[in-house]
Structures are given as C-alpha cells and as structure tokens.
Design a protein around this motif. Sequence first.
Motif, PDB file in Angstrom:
ATOM      1  N   ASP A   6      -2.196  32.096 -32.244  1.00 52.73           N
ATOM      2  CA  ASP A   6      -1.957  32.126 -33.692  1.00 52.73           C
ATOM      3  C   ASP A   6      -1.047  30.959 -34.055  1.00 52.73           C
ATOM      4  OD1 ASP A   6      -1.605  32.724 -36.378  1.00 52.73           O
ATOM      5  OD2 ASP A   6      -0.119  34.297 -35.997  1.00 52.73           O
ATOM      6  N   TYR A   9       2.585  31.256 -33.156  1.00 49.58           N
ATOM      7  CA  TYR A   9       3.304  32.490 -33.482  1.00 49.58           C
ATOM      8  C   TYR A   9       3.044  33.560 -32.422  1.00 49.58           C
ATOM      9  CZ  TYR A   9       4.807  30.408 -37.791  1.00 49.58           C
ATOM     10  OH  TYR A   9       5.405  29.579 -38.693  1.00 49.58           O
ATOM     11  N   VAL A  46      10.390  33.790 -33.769  1.00 47.13           N
ATOM     12  CA  VAL A  46       9.376  34.834 -34.002  1.00 47.13           C
ATOM     13  C   VAL A  46       9.819  36.123 -33.294  1.00 47.13           C
ATOM     14  CG1 VAL A  46       6.898  35.349 -33.841  1.00 47.13           C
ATOM     15  CG2 VAL A  46       7.664  32.970 -33.978  1.00 47.13           C
ATOM     16  N   HIS A  49       7.051  39.916 -32.663  1.00 46.97           N
ATOM     17  CA  HIS A  49       6.040  40.051 -31.598  1.00 46.97           C
ATOM     18  C   HIS A  49       6.181  38.895 -30.629  1.00 46.97           C
ATOM     19  CE1 HIS A  49       4.512  38.241 -35.369  1.00 46.97           C
ATOM     20  NE2 HIS A  49       4.174  37.250 -34.565  1.00 46.97           N
ATOM     21  N   PHE A  94      -3.768  40.794 -40.251  1.00 46.01           N
ATOM     22  CA  PHE A  94      -4.957  39.948 -40.044  1.00 46.01           C
ATOM     23  C   PHE A  94      -6.235  40.799 -40.064  1.00 46.01           C
ATOM     24  CE2 PHE A  94      -2.555  36.557 -37.337  1.00 46.01           C
ATOM     25  CZ  PHE A  94      -1.917  36.113 -38.467  1.00 46.01           C
ATOM     26  N   PHE A 117      -0.280  41.926 -35.768  1.00 49.24           N
ATOM     27  CA  PHE A 117      -1.142  40.743 -35.983  1.00 49.24           C
ATOM     28  C   PHE A 117      -2.293  40.819 -34.964  1.00 49.24           C
ATOM     29  CE2 PHE A 117       2.893  39.944 -37.979  1.00 49.24           C
ATOM     30  CZ  PHE A 117       2.515  39.402 -39.190  1.00 49.24           C
ATOM     31  N   GLN A 121      -0.598  39.260 -29.744  1.00 52.42           N
ATOM     32  CA  GLN A 121       0.782  39.252 -30.266  1.00 52.42           C
ATOM     33  C   GLN A 121       1.370  40.673 -30.268  1.00 52.42           C
ATOM     34  OE1 GLN A 121      -0.982  37.255 -33.760  1.00 52.42           O
ATOM     35  NE2 GLN A 121       0.806  35.922 -33.760  1.00 52.42           N
ATOM     36  N   ARG A 151      14.233  29.751 -39.110  1.00 56.39           N
ATOM     37  CA  ARG A 151      13.359  30.491 -40.020  1.00 56.39           C
ATOM     38  C   ARG A 151      12.966  31.750 -39.264  1.00 56.39           C
ATOM     39  NH1 ARG A 151       7.938  31.712 -39.849  1.00 56.39           N
ATOM     40  NH2 ARG A 151       6.798  31.852 -41.802  1.00 56.39           N
ATOM     41  N   ASP A 153      10.572  34.590 -38.667  1.00 56.01           N
ATOM     42  CA  ASP A 153       9.179  34.932 -38.943  1.00 56.01           C
ATOM     43  C   ASP A 153       9.019  36.438 -39.174  1.00 56.01           C
ATOM     44  OD1 ASP A 153       6.299  33.980 -38.827  1.00 56.01           O
ATOM     45  OD2 ASP A 153       6.248  35.610 -37.370  1.00 56.01           O
ATOM     46  N   SER A 154       8.180  36.788 -40.140  1.00 55.57           N
ATOM     47  CA  SER A 154       7.829  38.196 -40.407  1.00 55.57           C
ATOM     48  C   SER A 154       9.073  39.080 -40.427  1.00 55.57           C
ATOM     49  CB  SER A 154       6.859  38.714 -39.335  1.00 55.57           C
ATOM     50  OG  SER A 154       5.744  37.879 -39.240  1.00 55.57           O
ATOM     51  N   GLU A 207      11.586  34.809 -43.645  1.00 51.90           N
ATOM     52  CA  GLU A 207      10.229  34.863 -44.200  1.00 51.90           C
ATOM     53  C   GLU A 207       9.992  36.324 -44.572  1.00 51.90           C
ATOM     54  OE1 GLU A 207       5.521  34.628 -43.555  1.00 51.90           O
ATOM     55  OE2 GLU A 207       6.844  35.420 -42.023  1.00 51.90           O
ATOM     56  N   HIS A 268       2.353  26.957 -44.804  1.00 50.86           N
ATOM     57  CA  HIS A 268       1.209  26.794 -43.901  1.00 50.86           C
ATOM     58  C   HIS A 268       0.282  28.001 -43.872  1.00 50.86           C
ATOM     59  CE1 HIS A 268       4.210  29.068 -41.803  1.00 50.86           C
ATOM     60  NE2 HIS A 268       3.282  29.459 -40.947  1.00 50.86           N
ATOM     61  N   ARG A 354      -6.480  29.901 -42.678  1.00 47.46           N
ATOM     62  CA  ARG A 354      -5.385  29.078 -43.202  1.00 47.46           C
ATOM     63  C   ARG A 354      -5.422  27.628 -42.725  1.00 47.46           C
ATOM     64  NH1 ARG A 354      -1.247  33.149 -40.649  1.00 47.46           N
ATOM     65  NH2 ARG A 354      -2.826  32.834 -39.055  1.00 47.46           N
ATOM     66  N   ARG A 358      -3.565  23.205 -43.194  1.00 45.78           N
ATOM     67  CA  ARG A 358      -2.842  22.752 -41.994  1.00 45.78           C
ATOM     68  C   ARG A 358      -3.392  21.447 -41.445  1.00 45.78           C
ATOM     69  NH1 ARG A 358      -2.466  28.651 -38.872  1.00 45.78           N
ATOM     70  NH2 ARG A 358      -1.025  29.578 -40.376  1.00 45.78           N
TER      71      ARG A 358
HETATM   72  C1  NOJ Z   1       4.020  34.437 -40.647  1.00 50.82           C
HETATM   73  C2  NOJ Z   1       3.639  33.037 -40.299  1.00 50.82           C
HETATM   74  O1  NOJ Z   1       3.966  32.180 -41.370  1.00 50.82           O
HETATM   75  C3  NOJ Z   1       2.160  33.047 -39.998  1.00 50.82           C
HETATM   76  O2  NOJ Z   1       1.651  31.742 -39.861  1.00 50.82           O
HETATM   77  C4  NOJ Z   1       1.937  33.886 -38.754  1.00 50.82           C
HETATM   78  O3  NOJ Z   1       0.547  33.976 -38.504  1.00 50.82           O
HETATM   79  C5  NOJ Z   1       2.511  35.295 -38.930  1.00 50.82           C
HETATM   80  N1  NOJ Z   1       3.830  35.292 -39.500  1.00 50.82           N
HETATM   81  C6  NOJ Z   1       2.575  35.994 -37.594  1.00 50.82           C
HETATM   82  O4  NOJ Z   1       3.591  35.461 -36.793  1.00 50.82           O
END
Ligand code: NOJ
Length: 495
Positions: A6, A9, A46, A49, A94, A117, A121, A151, A153-154, A207, A268, A354, A358
């Motif tokens: 991913d 990620y 991240v 996961h 997803f 996800f 993951q 940053r 993530d999630s 995020e 992204h 996405r 990118r």
């Molecule tokens: C948010 C990220 O911006 C995205 O690109 C990613 O697929 C998911 N979190 C899972 O980590």
Amino acid sequence: MSPLADGGYDVADYRAIDPTFGTIEEAEALIAEAAALGIRTIVDVVPNHISDQHEWFQAALAAEPGSPERERFWFHPGKGEDGSQIPTHWVSSFQGSTWTRTTNADGTPGEWYLHLFTPEQPDVNWNHPDVRREHEDVLRFWFDRGVSGIRIDSAALLIKDPALPEVPADPAPGGHPFTDRDELHDVYRGWRAVADSYEDPRVLVGEIWLPDARRFADYLRPDEMHTAFNFDFMARPWDAKALRESIDTTLEAHALVGAPATWVLSNHDVTRPVTRYGREDSSFAFEAKRFGTPTDLELGTRRARAAALLTAALPGCLYLYQGDELGLPEDEDLPRDAIQDPMHFRSGGVDPGRDGCRVPLPWTADAARGHGFSTPAADGTTAEPWLPLPTWWGRYAVDAEEADPTSMLALYRTTLAARRAEAGLREGGFAWLDLPGTDGDVLAFARGDVACLVNFGVDPAPLPPHTAVLLASGDLPGDTLPTDTAVWIRTRSGA
Ligand code: NOJ
C-alpha cells in the motif's frame, strides 16, 4: 522498509529505509542538508497497522492461538461451529471485510486476524504494552536522526473496542468500535511527552478523518498533537456557503483548544483540485470516485487558483501537496496495468484508486527524457518512473511554468511570498466582511489591513474600497472580481 503493498503504508521495519529509496545514512544526510537550507523534515509514522512481513506478525503466524506473539494483534476465532464466519462485519477502508483467516501448521483453517486496510496490513493491538513501547521508541529513533516532526497515519483508528461489537447505526461520540475512541488521547499524550523531551521543537501532525470538528479538535489539546489535517474543508464542494460554514466551524473548534487551524486542498489519497473543482459535483468522497466522471480542466484550474489564494489567506497552517503548485490534474488515463493502488483492486476495478494523483512530477517539458524525472545515464537512457507520466504534461513542467508569469507555479510563489511578507496575514485576526448586493456568493474576510475576496457567483462583483491590489488569481476587468476568481487587496493606506 516496506514490501509496498500500500505505497509504503505497510511497514516491515520502522528503522530501515527500503533499498529502492536508499539507506539510513542517506536519509540522515538528506535531513541534515535540508536543515542547513532551513527546511525541516517530517516523516510519516504508521502506528495502526504493520506489514504482514514484519517480524512480529511472522512470529504471530508461526505461534499458537492464545500465544503472547498473537496478543500484539487482533487474532480471533471465527463465528459458527467451524469458525468459518468472520468475527465482525466491519467494513475495510479499502472495501470488503476487515478479517482474513489464517491456516494452522497442520493445514487446517485457523483464527482470523483484523486489518482495517488490506490483509497485508494487520492491525496491531494498542492495549498491548509492547506496541506502545515500540512506537515511542520509533519516534525517538527518528527524532534522534534530526526529523522535526511526524505525520501520524490513520491517527483516529488505533484503539479498538476489545469486545468487538458490530458498528452501531448511529454511534454516540466515542462509541464507535474502531474510530475516535476516548482511550486514544492517552496514546498521544505519551507521544507529546516524547516530542517535548527534545530541546528543539518536534511536532505531531495527525491524519484524522472525523466529521465532528470538536472531537477532531480534542486531539489538539495542549498536551496532545500540535496540528492535524483539516479534511472537512477539502471535501466540501466549490460553494460559498459550504466553504464559509467549514471555515467557521474549523476556526471555532480550534480556538477552543488554542491550536492552529490547517488548510488542505489535497494529498496523495484524493482527486487533484483542478480535476475535482472542474466537476459537476466538486465535493470529495472516496466512495464517489469512478472512471469516466467528466471534468472541465479550464474551470477547475481557475477555481484551484482562487482556492490557493483563499487558503493562503486564512489563519493557521497551509499544507500544499506536491504537484498542486504546478496545477497538475488527476491523471485519469493511467494504463490499467500500471495501476498499483490496492483501493483499485479491492473495489473490483470500479474505483480508479489513488495513483492518478501520485504520478511523478514533470520537471522538464521534454517528454522524450521522461520529463526530467530521472537523470539520463551515460548512454542517454532514463529509468522508467514507477508510474508513467502522460506525454502531454510538458505544459505543466517546472521549466515551462518557470518561464510563464501567469502559471500556477508563479501564482503559488507570489502567494507564498506575500503570505510571509504581509503582517496582516501573519498576525492579523479574522473577520468576515459584508459585501452588499452579492447575495452571499462572495466570500470576503479581513486579516489586519489585507482583505481576501473570492467570487463564487455567476456575476462579476465590484471590489470594495482599497488602496492596492496585492494579488489576484485571474484578470480583474474594470476593477471587478469575475466569477471563480480571488483577490487580495489592501484596505487601508500607510500600513
Ligand atoms: C492513510 C494514508 O494517507 C493512505 O495513503 C494509506 O493507504 C492509509 N492511511 C493506510 O495506511
């Protein structure tokens, strides 16, 4: 280090760089060189996961049900007599199920594990002390290498209700089994203590996708994160009323906790602004992404230029996603066999995914040399970028836009310089201005002696009294503000 199931990620080693991108020594050199140029580096962490290739998960798969190795994750027996039914009907971000069944050493079907996800993951168990300790250590590892922030993530997903209930139809605040649970705040308080233990500032950027602005702002209390991406504004359609409401709600909620608001037009994961704002429905929702949705790029570009001035004038922090400063559209013609995003595949090919936002940046207008994205080798060949660049993107190339004073790049450069130079934009308050006769179609606000106006209506609007026009996203015929155009004016002389 990541197997890239991913786009990175799915982290297999939080302290190593994937060889595709270099080495840890090169990362350290990059961070140091950037710092010497006055650029601070933020890395993506991240925590929700990890990769299924991570040693913890491999050890968990090899271990028995009920073993300590499995407790770091969400392994669970299936429902039904033979355990063949998924433990919950939670839906993955997803699409599809959030559970994958394992196979026991003897080949029989085993427990299920949770992944919000993809199956590559697996979610880690944030009630486990190893998980908390390990992530605080990962933060220190990167802070010690000189990064100025992370940053996250999630960031609203980490904690799960251990009872694993189904998602209620209308969850009470904090009552969702895997989103925005109250226990999360403790995790971030711990992270803030790690960040604050450094002499130079270390910043936590979340995020966080949450519809409730107050719950969102709770993560920004003084002992938690410093800022978080404000996706509410980004997801709104190109409409004066909708954006004004988002600005009001955002500023109010952030004021309650004393945190700076953020303004984000894309990232992204979402459709590029010039494509989005040229659509009949210009709002953003993941589930609405479909191949073949028409767009008017000229209209979208006009609006994206106005949006640049609007967001840069609002109080708080501005996030600019690479390529938006060139006005790149979404690449909606990627060959299907080039697409890599799991969102596309898990939707059965219905969602374009996405990758369209990118695609690498065009540096030079010369398509024959891959638009300058990779340096040609001695024999003149260039490496293929991971996604192909459209052959018609020469017009968006950095060298082409640098030579054109009307380009998006020129607009962004002027806008960012003025944002820095104008005291009103740096320190001024914020007040809506009333423009009689515009029916609410013109958003107008003052920041000190600077006013920003954006015309969302169909008719040109007269400019209010001003001593100078500082910047405009398009022509201002006869001192009026045409539709889909923004302007910064100075409202008082002698400032
Ligand atoms: C948010 C990220 O911006 C995205 O690109 C990613 O697929 C998911 N979190 C899972 O980590």
